[in-house]
Design an enzyme around this catalytic site. Structure first.
Site, mmCIF file in Angstrom:
data_model
loop_
_atom_site.group_PDB
_atom_site.id
_atom_site.type_symbol
_atom_site.label_atom_id
_atom_site.label_comp_id
_atom_site.label_asym_id
_atom_site.label_seq_id
_atom_site.Cartn_x
_atom_site.Cartn_y
_atom_site.Cartn_z
ATOM 1 N N SER A 108 0.843 -1.206 0.000
ATOM 2 C CA SER A 108 0.000 0.000 0.000
ATOM 3 C C SER A 108 0.872 1.247 0.000
ATOM 4 O O SER A 108 2.097 1.182 0.113
ATOM 5 C CB SER A 108 -0.914 0.007 1.224
ATOM 6 O OG SER A 108 -0.167 0.294 2.399
ATOM 7 N N SER A 110 0.887 3.707 2.238
ATOM 8 C CA SER A 110 0.901 4.396 3.531
ATOM 9 C C SER A 110 2.286 4.908 3.926
ATOM 10 O O SER A 110 2.398 5.784 4.782
ATOM 11 C CB SER A 110 0.366 3.464 4.631
ATOM 12 O OG SER A 110 1.276 2.407 4.888
ATOM 13 N N LYS A 165 5.172 0.605 9.459
ATOM 14 C CA LYS A 165 5.001 2.025 9.752
ATOM 15 C C LYS A 165 6.290 2.538 10.376
ATOM 16 O O LYS A 165 7.242 1.794 10.616
ATOM 17 C CB LYS A 165 3.837 2.262 10.722
ATOM 18 C CG LYS A 165 2.506 1.637 10.318
ATOM 19 C CD LYS A 165 1.873 2.295 9.128
ATOM 20 C CE LYS A 165 0.544 1.617 8.769
ATOM 21 N NZ LYS A 165 -0.040 2.151 7.518
ATOM 22 N N SER A 268 -2.925 6.854 5.747
ATOM 23 C CA SER A 268 -2.337 5.770 6.531
ATOM 24 C C SER A 268 -3.239 5.427 7.704
ATOM 25 O O SER A 268 -3.573 6.292 8.525
ATOM 26 C CB SER A 268 -0.955 6.195 7.050
ATOM 27 O OG SER A 268 -0.433 5.228 7.937
#
Length: 303
Positions: A108, A110, A165, A268
């Site tokens: 993704s 994010s 992250k 995100s």
């Protein structure tokens, strides 16, 4: 654990394959091969005795079949041969992947602009401690995650999923996010404006800045037309340590947990929505892009 979770847990599949092929290899080396050797010795003794009788009767025996007879009896069954061949390879991959480095694919956006969709990354599995594979239980402390690290972890709401992250808060930190800017322990992070970032997939521009977190300078994106995040209070574990107000929030990170955010701040789903990441969910530290088939220039280390 559901069948889907088991099939999605490559570490578990690899562990099972290692055990199964290892057991077969062990049995063959220490038991089955010896049985085949014993059977071959009996058959060869009978073969030699028969040829000796023929020679005694004045008949020249044909000894050309002796080697073929021995090879046929000693030959491993196909399933044992393949298991024995695959075992060292599978075992090596299992050890490397479980204790040293594990590859992941970025699914993704994010973490844009730091990591792009399609990046194939390597994750250091030992820098945050040695953990038992499959159950992910830490057995040896090494280092703790630091603010600014890019970390892979098990998604708190579904442990079968791996998320990536950036660590913005470590245990005891007071994290505040207001007007799309971070404050850590009462100190506002320094930001520097950069040229707008073009998302070539969506053909749209985002505000791009450099954020300095614990001495780690990295780029982040903000979408000026988007709210900081949906400000409804969340009911995740430890939510009582957070306060939410008109799109802003403040949280105190509990012991043994970490607060994570994506670099693509307005695109995100991170700790703002599902809460803190406990230490037992940690997989490792991401540090290197080893391939992106759509853009070979992406190969290399990153912040």
């Amino acid at each position: 654990m559901s069948l889907q979770a088991i099939l999605g847990n490559f570490a578990l599949i690899l562990f099972v394959l290692t055990v199964v092929t290892g057991v077969i290899w062990f049995l063959d080396v220490f038991f089955l091969a010896k049985q085949r050797r014993a059977h071959a010795n009996v058959a060869l003794a009978e073969y030699d005795a028969r040829n000796a009788r023929l020679a005694a009767d004045g008949i020249k025996p044909d000894a050309s079949g002796r080697a073929a007879l021995e090879a046929g009896i000693l030959r491993q069954p196909t399933w044992i041969e393949y298991s024995g061949s695959f075992f060292p390879v599978i075992a090596l991959v299992f050890v490397l992947r479980s204790f040293l480095y594990e590859p992941f694919k970025i699914p993704s956006s994010s973490m844009v602009p730091t990591l792009l969709v399609g990046d194939l990354i390597l994750v250091n599995k030992y820098t945050y401690g040695i953990r038992l594979p499959v159950i992910n239980k830490k057995i040896l402390d090494v280092n703790d995650p630091k603010r600014g690290d890019v970390m892979v972890f098990k998604y708190p709401e579904d442990l079968s999923l791996d998320y990536i992250k950036r660590v913005v808060g470590v245990p005891g930190d007071k994290i505040a996010y207001k007007n799309k800017r971070l404050t850590v322990n009462g100190k506002a992070l320094p930001y520097a404006q950069l040229a707008d970032y073009l998302d070539e997939g969506r053909l749209s521009y985002s505000q791009q800045l450099t954020e300095n977190l614990n001495g780690v300078a990295h780029r982040i994106l903000n979408d000026e037309g988007a709210p900081a995040f949906a400000s409804n209070e969340r009911n995740f574990p430890g939510h009582e340590l957070c306060s939410f107000n008109a799109g802003d929030f403040a949280c105190t990170v509990p012991p043994g947990s970490y607060f994570m955010m994506g670099d693509n701040r307005d695109n995100s789903l991170d700790s703002r929505y599902w809460g803190f990441v406990p230490d037992q969910n940690i997989v490792g530290k991401a540090f290197f892009v080893w391939m992106n088939f759509g853009n070979l220039k992406r190969i290399g280390s990153f912040q």
